[in-house]
Design an enzyme around this catalytic site. Structure first.
Site, mmCIF file in Angstrom:
data_model
loop_
_atom_site.group_PDB
_atom_site.id
_atom_site.type_symbol
_atom_site.label_atom_id
_atom_site.label_comp_id
_atom_site.label_asym_id
_atom_site.label_seq_id
_atom_site.Cartn_x
_atom_site.Cartn_y
_atom_site.Cartn_z
ATOM 1 N N GLY A 498 0.621 -1.244 -0.166
ATOM 2 C CA GLY A 498 0.006 0.165 -0.026
ATOM 3 C C GLY A 498 0.866 1.365 0.227
ATOM 4 O O GLY A 498 0.370 2.235 -0.723
ATOM 5 N N GLN A 499 1.957 0.922 0.418
ATOM 6 C CA GLN A 499 3.002 2.253 0.670
ATOM 7 C C GLN A 499 3.313 3.115 -0.701
ATOM 8 O O GLN A 499 3.674 4.282 -0.717
ATOM 9 C CB GLN A 499 4.074 2.222 1.535
ATOM 10 C CG GLN A 499 5.337 1.159 0.745
ATOM 11 C CD GLN A 499 4.860 -0.379 0.535
ATOM 12 O OE1 GLN A 499 3.900 -0.721 0.321
ATOM 13 N NE2 GLN A 499 6.059 -1.057 0.862
ATOM 14 N N GLY A 500 3.398 2.246 -2.011
ATOM 15 C CA GLY A 500 3.495 2.808 -3.091
ATOM 16 C C GLY A 500 5.046 2.431 -3.333
ATOM 17 O O GLY A 500 5.495 3.057 -4.521
ATOM 18 N N ALA A 538 10.618 -3.149 8.236
ATOM 19 C CA ALA A 538 11.563 -2.223 8.871
ATOM 20 C C ALA A 538 11.636 -0.863 7.946
ATOM 21 O O ALA A 538 12.789 -0.048 8.213
ATOM 22 C CB ALA A 538 12.841 -2.816 8.825
ATOM 23 N N SER A 539 10.678 -0.600 7.283
ATOM 24 C CA SER A 539 10.412 0.763 6.491
ATOM 25 C C SER A 539 12.039 0.833 5.982
ATOM 26 O O SER A 539 12.533 1.888 5.940
ATOM 27 C CB SER A 539 10.372 1.944 7.530
ATOM 28 O OG SER A 539 9.056 1.732 8.066
ATOM 29 N N THR A 542 12.309 1.362 0.488
ATOM 30 C CA THR A 542 12.650 2.388 -0.131
ATOM 31 C C THR A 542 13.872 2.791 -0.384
ATOM 32 O O THR A 542 14.586 2.953 -1.392
ATOM 33 C CB THR A 542 12.048 3.617 0.284
ATOM 34 O OG1 THR A 542 10.488 3.475 0.031
ATOM 35 C CG2 THR A 542 12.223 4.892 -0.726
ATOM 36 N N ALA A 745 17.078 9.330 0.091
ATOM 37 C CA ALA A 745 15.905 8.997 0.897
ATOM 38 C C ALA A 745 16.170 7.915 2.079
ATOM 39 O O ALA A 745 17.008 7.191 2.072
ATOM 40 C CB ALA A 745 14.902 8.045 -0.077
ATOM 41 N N GLY A 747 13.423 5.603 5.111
ATOM 42 C CA GLY A 747 12.005 5.107 5.310
ATOM 43 C C GLY A 747 11.201 5.862 6.132
ATOM 44 O O GLY A 747 11.481 6.669 6.853
ATOM 45 N N GLU A 750 6.536 3.208 8.900
ATOM 46 C CA GLU A 750 6.264 2.850 10.348
ATOM 47 C C GLU A 750 6.013 3.903 11.303
ATOM 48 O O GLU A 750 5.096 3.954 12.035
ATOM 49 C CB GLU A 750 7.205 1.848 10.679
ATOM 50 C CG GLU A 750 7.277 0.456 10.247
ATOM 51 C CD GLU A 750 8.259 -0.448 10.848
ATOM 52 O OE1 GLU A 750 8.071 -1.068 11.561
ATOM 53 O OE2 GLU A 750 9.414 -0.204 10.154
#
Ligand code: FES
Ligand code: FES
Lengths: 794, 154, 296
Positions: A498-500, A538-539, A542, A745, A747, A750
């Protein structure tokens, strides 16, 4: 710089795709119903269905399982019990079996399974399986479980295999004890002018993905095992299936995990839980796919829920606001299986003192077995839980010192380069900017008065931080290939829950290769075909997979230049990409569209071709990370690759008679390093905030006498609806680049829920003068506290 | 006792044999291949199974399949003959979904609202989608999409 | 999860046929209108009927009509249909205010008022308006029709006054004799859909006449006689409200459950009564919050 290089340099500087809010590349699929989730795929007419026979006892020996009547029901293919699979599994610690063996340890544990041609038959037959238990005395409270001479939930704990950074205590219920020791506590507290000591409690919560867990396993006639699962971790699942099923002769090569779209994860679909059942059952019904789909109720009690924590905090500070010492004991109620949950305790243990520079720190983070359902990872990975205590305590300390809580936090906050409690340096970060901007957005410090005499208004603020919790060698990789029209497929194995993620990966490739995002597909994982990814937790995807995709794109670009060089002999250093064409700094006329050669190559004079299909690959592993440290102090090593920091603030209005809280305004600011897609970052802030708000105000899990959950449904476990959102949410993006992140970037997935619980508690105190030290803060809790005239609620 | 039922689904008349205890949601998904209505809770609490029954949003997990006999059903697969509806476009524009599991039901609930009330207030939008749970988005982007469509129509 | 329990399905086309079927199966048959309650119960195996009698083939059961000062609501009339009826809204605003709090829109598109009262759960939102509007339930059995005053309808938690073999054919509500204002106050755990933890329905009629009913705070939804007696004929003021609130413990017996403690329910019943009375009287006088705006 030559003019040519200036042109190239300018193009390199101006980011065309990074930092722009492109629409999601999975948009059309998701709004038309085309997006397929595991349950939407076709498995053919010989699909089998499963019904699980669950333990009715919280802790008991299994004396006998009688499956004979169930086996005779027409349509039943087979009935399976734990003894069919006496194999352990687990990510960080192997403390559970595929199904219960001789002992059950929570109500709802899988004891047997009926596999039938249709779900109705399975359900009917499952009722005919009779299980005889000899009850043992259960323990539901983690503090009870660590008293002297406790009942042991795992008497053989000392023999379990686990990762080297876990320290289980044999002959106790302590599955892992993380210790951090820094400085001299006695000295620290002696230096303090004010000491504040208190206890905070955060109960269990459920993830509540709209899609419950589901997996379909199929062993074909050639002994190839395929598992379709709704998972955040397809490669890790393949690995754990291969490990657990090794006694049956399976190797990694024999197993394939496919993950289509998933309907939410929030940590609940990390690692392996019920998916192992589909993998194992498939081996008993060769040739037939077998589906295991959790009901909404099972989703609550038999995946992982969030662990509860009791935090005992003692902080000392000087009058000028310098924190001199912080002692923390976090007692985690982890349930009977902690193969993943112990790492939550570990990771959050390392960071349990919050984003603050404190010279003397003592942390004990204990992962404790109980007979409530198994608990584990959940968005925030321990930080959502333990930061409630830390940020409540920070607020109260500021009050005691007579300091502005924002200034107090800023004064102590880690700056880039400061040493963390375990000795590694903190990354550059925008904590101060985050908290300042949040404070500004809610006009923190300015008292507001409600127009309604029954109501009072309060403001609250809280800081947040979190680092990805992952093994030091957790890695990501990517393949990138072209089609004849110059469009791209990126083959990675992260999950867009869902995060993209799919979109962000496409943007990164687009930036390097100058191919528009609309011409790029990022594919959902298939362990046979897509490149390796550790897990989408763990985000970190990306950051980590973003680096891998960037490298894959650079690799592809290099091949493109190679091909052009081979055909046209331009020096590679003069070549650059622009608008899907290869261009040359010394020949402004030259412009070769990618589509002309990325598959077919380039024909040279003699009719032969140069080049061929372009196939980029990239990999990223944080080679600087290490978990090697002293078990008694945690000094040494670099267990966290970086931290994302931020803050949240809100304005609430409380009805003094009803206790009801209305959120009038919210601001959350996070330092994401670089927002590759700002709208998607905002989406994480809105969604994460709401999830946090729900845990603070509404979600209220109840257990019965047997440790069974009493509200495993949305009728009584209330997650917010559209009517429950704040009047206004202001997402704020701060960008202090992460030097090792793709375009800077880091994360964010979360973190956005972490500040909410303490910010609410702080705002409640601001409004009413009542300090609530346990979650959730329901209307009832507030109203009863007001009525009782108390100033503190445990 | 099996029973043959016939109903219109997304504009097409289809027949299927069902048992009295079959739930409509399962028949749509497993027998007819219409998978946009999702299994979320199977007790009417979440709205992921929403369909339009004779133009009204209902929960297909709370309907026996036999009850659909002779009725007209629309799911997101059949919302439009050509391309996306303005609401679907707005969902993409506003990032009104994340995992997307709630999106089919959410779109149908909002479609029903806009049919009945093309220019709803924010409160009316919230009320109309309040029965559809979304764990991902925090709802604001969904509300924005509906209001956007409303402001574009006259 | 599939329903494993098997049952027969009937869809009679006339009331007579339905009554016959019901008589044949008695308690072993369940009537199906909206199904929003029944299907969950069958799925959870709380009910295992041998037969399910779907009433949706009986046209006359869809009747919703206002005639001769009474509103008639047939068993197939859904909450949405009631809410969408301008006439019902105008004449029975309290009823609509309560109906709008029942579950969510797509449930209300199926769920019927008659189904709701047949479930007779203590928390039913429609209970207090029906009690205060003094509705009647019309039941038909093989021996003919009888009328049951709503005050006698709820006989225990999840128990109604229907005799074996009887079918509800409608609910009839008289228009109050005088101009009135009303207020339904519902306590939920949040603003989204929830089952009432406390419900208070209040009608204030011209001439200082009051009707008050509670739900979810006792085994059945019921009128609050003592409170009504106290209020009758008096002009509402703060003192009177205080006195009325003092009587709440004599009227209700809330229990602890996972949704709320009895203590909080008791506290809230008082708060809600006070605010509800104020709003009902204000609305009677053309003031106060619009219907549908919660006072808590
Ligand atoms: S699945 Fe039907 S409402 Fe949840
Ligand atoms: S987008 Fe995931 S539930 Fe709504």
């Amino acid at each position: 710089m030559s003019q040519a290089n200036q042109i190239k340099g300018k193009i390199m500087e101006e980011l065309k795709y990074i930092g722009k809010s492109f629409p999601r590349i999975d948009g059309k699929e998701k709004v038309t119903g085309a997006a397929q989730y595991v349950d939407d795929l076709e498995y053919g007419p010989n699909l089998l269905h499963t019904e699980i026979v669950e333990s009715t006892e919280p802790f008991a020996k299994i004396i006998k399982i009688d499956t004979s009547r169930a086996e005779k029901v027409p349509g039943v293919v087979t009935v399976i019990t734990g003894k069919d699979f006496p194999y352990k599994f687990g990510l960080y610690m192997k403390d559970r079996y595929i199904m219960a063996q001789d002992v059950v340890r929570f109500v709802g544990e899988q004891v047997a399974a009926v596999i039938a041609r249709d779900p109705k038959t399975a359900r009917r037959a499952a009722k005919l399986v009779k299980v005889k238990y000899e009850p043992l005395t259960p323990v539901f409270d983690q503090m009870e479980a660590i008293k002297k001479n406790p009942i042991l939930i795992h008497p053989d704990l000392g023999e379990y295999t686990h990762v080297p950074w876990f320290y289980p205590k044999a002959k106790t219920n302590i599955a892992h004890w993380k210790k951090v020791r820094l400085g001299d506590m006695e000295k620290g507290f002696a230096e303090a002018d004010v000491i504040l000591e208190d206890t905070y409690h955060v109960p269990r919560y459920a993830h509540c993905c709209m899609e419950s867990h589901i997996a379909v396993g199929k062993l074909d006639q050639a002994d190839r095992l395929t598992v379709w699962s709704s998972s955040q971790s397809p490669h890790t699942q393949r690995h754990l299936f291969a490990e657990a099923l090794a006694p049956l002769g399976f190797t990694h090569k024999d197993i394939r995990v496919i993950t289509p779209f998933i309907g939410g994860g929030f940590g609940g679909k990390a690692g392996v839980t019920m998916e192992i059942l589909a993998a194992a059952f498939a081996t008993k019904v060769k040739g037939n796919p077998v589906k295991v789909r959790w009901t909404r109720a099972q989703e609550f009690y038999n995946t992982y829920m969030r662990q509860a924590v009791l935090s005992k905090l003692k902080m000392g500070a000087k009058k000028d606001g310098t924190i001199t010492a912080f002692e923390i004991s976090n007692y985690w109620d982890a349930g009977p299986y902690v193969e993943y949950g112990a790492n939550v305790v570990n990771a959050s243990g390392l960071s349990a003192a919050g984003p603050y520079r404190i010279p003397n720190v003592k942390i004990d983070s204990l992962c404790i077995y109980t007979n409530l359902p198994a608990a584990g990872p959940y968005r925030g990975f321990g930080y959502s839980e333990m930061m409630f205590g830390v940020e409540s305590h920070m607020e109260r300390m500021a009050q005691k010192l007579g300091m502005d809580p924002v200034e107090f936090r800023k004064k102590n906050a880690f700056k880039g380069g400061d040493l963390l409690v375990y000795g590694a340096p903190m990354n550059a970060n925008g904590f101060d900017e985050c908290i300042d901007r949040v404070a500004e957005a809610i006009e923190y410090g300015k008292k507001a008065v409600s127009e309604d005499p029954n109501k009072v208004i309060g403001k609250g603020i809280a800081g947040a931080w979190k680092g990805p919790a992952m093994p030091p060698n957790a890695s990501s990789s990517a393949f990138l290939k072209f089609s004849e029209d110059g469009s791209i497929n990126i083959l990675v194995s992260g999950i867009d829950m869902g995060q993209g993620y799919l979109t962000v990966m496409a943007q990164i490739a687009a930036e390097i290769l100058t191919v528009p995002v609309e011409k790029i597909r990022t594919e959902n994982p298939d362990t046979d075909r897509n490149a390796y990814e550790w897990q989408t937790v763990a985000s970190h995807v990306t950051w980590s997979c973003g680096n891998a995709v960037k490298r894959a794109a650079l690799d592809a670009r290099e091949q493109i230049f190679e091909t052009v060089h081979a055909a046209y002999l331009y020096d590679k250093s003069t070549l650059y990409l622009e608008d899907e064409c290869v261009k040359c700094t010394i020949d402004p006329e030259f412009s070769l569209p990618l589509k002309d050669f990325v598959i077919d190559g380039i024909m040279v004079k003699d009719g032969t071709f140069r080049g061929g299909p372009i196939l980029g690959k990239g990999m990223f592993m944080p080679e600087f990370s290490s978990t090697k440290s002293d078990p008694e102090t945690s000094q040494g090593g670099k267990p966290n690759v970086h931290y994302t920091v931020g803050a949240g603030g809100l304005i609430i209005e409380i009805d003094k008679e009803t206790g009801k809280v209305k959120v009038l305004k919210v601001a959350e600011a996070f330092d994401v390093g670089k927002a590759i897609n700002p709208d998607l970052v905002n989406g994480q802030i809105l969604g994460g905030f709401m999830q946090g708000l729900a845990t603070a105000l509404y979600e209220d899990m109840r257990f019965g006498e047997n440790g069974e959950i009493l509200n495993p449904n949305f009728t009584d476990y209330k997650i917010p609806t559209a009517l429950d959102i704040p009047d206004e949410i202001i997402p704020i993006i701060v960008e202090v680049p992460q030097n090792d992140g793709p375009y800077g970037a880091r994360g964010i997935g979360e973190h956005t829920m972490i500040p909410v619980m303490p910010a609410i508690a702080n705002a409640v105190e601001d409004a009413l003068g009542i300090r609530i030290k346990s979650m959730p803060i329901t209307a009832e809790k507030i109203a009863m506290a007001i009525k009782a005239g108390v100033k503190e609620v445990d | 006792m099996k029973k043959m039922i016939t109903f219109t689904i997304n504009g097409e008349l289809r027949s299927v044999e069902v048992e009295p205890n079959d739930i409509l949601l399962h028949i749509l998904r497993d027998k007819l291949g219409v998978t946009s209505p999702k299994i979320g809770c199977e007790r009417g609490d979440c709205g992921t199974c929403t369909i339009l029954l004779n133009g009204k949003s209902v929960r297909s997990c709370l309907m026996l399949a036999v009850e659909a006999d002779g009725q007209e059903i629309i799911t997101v697969e059949g919302l439009s003959d050509d391309g996306l509806t303005p609401l679907q476009d707005a969902f993409i524009k506003h990032n009104s979904f994340q995992c997307g599991f709630c999106a089919p039901g959410m779109i149908l609930a909002a479609t029903e609202l806009l049919e009945k009330n093309p220019h709803p207030t924010k409160g009316e939008v919230k009320e109309a989608i309040a029965g559809n749970l979304c764990r991902c988005t925090g709802y604001e982007p969904i509300i924005e999409a509906v209001l956007d469509v409303s402001s574009q129509s006259n | 999860m599939a329903i494993a329990h098997e049952f027969e399905y009937f869809k009679p086309e006339s009331l007579e046929e339905a009554v016959k079927l019901k008589a044949r199966y008695g308690d072993r048959a369940r009537l199906l209108a909206g199904g929003t309650d029944l299907i969950v119960k069958i799925n959870d195996e709380l009910e295992s009927p041998e037969a399910v009698i779907d009433l949706k083939g009986i046209k006359e059961m869809k009747r919703l009509e206002f005639k001769d000062g009474r509103l008639f609501i047939g068993p197939l009339v859904t909450f949405s249909e009631l809410i969408d009826s301008p006439e019902v809204r105008e004449k029975f605003p309290l009823f609509i205010e309560a109906a709008e709090t029942v579950a969510s829109g797509s449930i209300r598109n199926r769920a019927t008022l008659v189904g709701n009262i047949c479930s007779a759960v203590p928390s039913l939102d429609s209970g207090t308006p029906l009690l205060t509007y003094e509705a009647e339930v019309i039941a038909r059995g093989e021996d003919g029709e009888r009328t049951i005053p709503i005050a006698e309808w709820f006989v225990g938690p999840k128990k109604n006054a229907l005799k074996e073999g009887e079918i509800v054919v409608g609910v009839s509500i008289p228009e109050p004799p005088k101009k009135h204002g009303g207020c339904y106050v519902k306590l939920g755990r949040y603003r989204g859909e929830d089952l009432a933890q406390v419900g208070v329905g209040i009608l204030a009629l011209e001439g200082n006449e009051y009707r008050v009913a509670f739900c979810a705070v006792g085994p059945i939804a019921s009128r609050a006689d003592k409170i009504e007696k106290l209020l009758q004929g008096k002009k509402l003021d703060n003192g009177l409200i205080e006195e009325a609130i003092k009587l709440v413990p004599e009227e209700i017996a809330p229990i602890d459950d996972i949704r709320a403690t009895g203590e909080y329910r008791m506290h809230m019943a008082g708060v809600m009564l006070g605010r509800g009375l104020r709003a009902a009287v204000a609305r009677l006088n053309g003031q106060g919050p619009e219907y549908g705006i919660s006072v808590i």
